[in-house]
Design an enzyme around this catalytic site. Sequence first.
Site, short mmCIF file in Angstrom:
data_model
loop_
_atom_site.label_atom_id
_atom_site.label_comp_id
_atom_site.label_asym_id
_atom_site.label_seq_id
_atom_site.Cartn_x
_atom_site.Cartn_y
_atom_site.Cartn_z
N HIS A 21 0.88 -1.17 0.00
CA HIS A 21 0.00 0.00 0.00
C HIS A 21 0.92 1.21 0.00
CE1 HIS A 21 -3.48 2.48 0.61
NE2 HIS A 21 -2.94 3.03 1.69
N HIS A 33 -3.43 9.21 1.33
CA HIS A 33 -3.45 7.98 0.56
C HIS A 33 -4.86 7.74 0.05
CE1 HIS A 33 -5.02 5.29 3.99
NE2 HIS A 33 -5.00 6.52 4.46
N CYS A 115 -3.43 3.01 -5.42
CA CYS A 115 -2.79 3.90 -4.46
C CYS A 115 -1.39 4.33 -4.89
CB CYS A 115 -2.76 3.27 -3.06
SG CYS A 115 -1.93 1.67 -3.01
#
Length: 162
Positions: A21, A33, A115
């Site tokens: 991530h 994010h 992301c």
Amino acid sequence: MASAKPRLGDLIEISRDGFQHWAIYVGDGYVVHVVPLGESPGAGTGSSSVSSGSVMSNTAEVKRDLLTDVAGSCTLKVNNQLDKELKPLPVEQILRRAQRMVGKKMPYDIATNNCEHFVTKLRYGVPRSLQVENAAMGAGLVSALGAAAIGAATLANSIMRN
């Protein structure tokens, strides 16, 4: 934390089971994010390889969260590896762009708009995901090796028949 303390505008790679991530450091312990709708900031920090929200959702929300909440028990590191080929935008511009995005909903696709694409666009002005690019190259290599193996088997069968 696995690497140096992040500086403003740094990309943070959070290693989860089977994937990473990505977030961008905006100061005072916070990151910006993208979180697929229905997923919490630290989703995927457990034993599942990919959270269901990442795969199933086609919409995400930009959030500003504490890095410790986003990372949970996962390892993380500053990873600005694209600096070798792309010039980062000025830090003030990165932070301004990140702050303007907080709270917005946006299209999400794990392969084309995830992301990592989001944070690299903030830092460099270009959306890139080495995670996706490497997976695609790996899939292409596996496909090419499979085709080569089939070709070799066909050639061997042909030689043996003659």
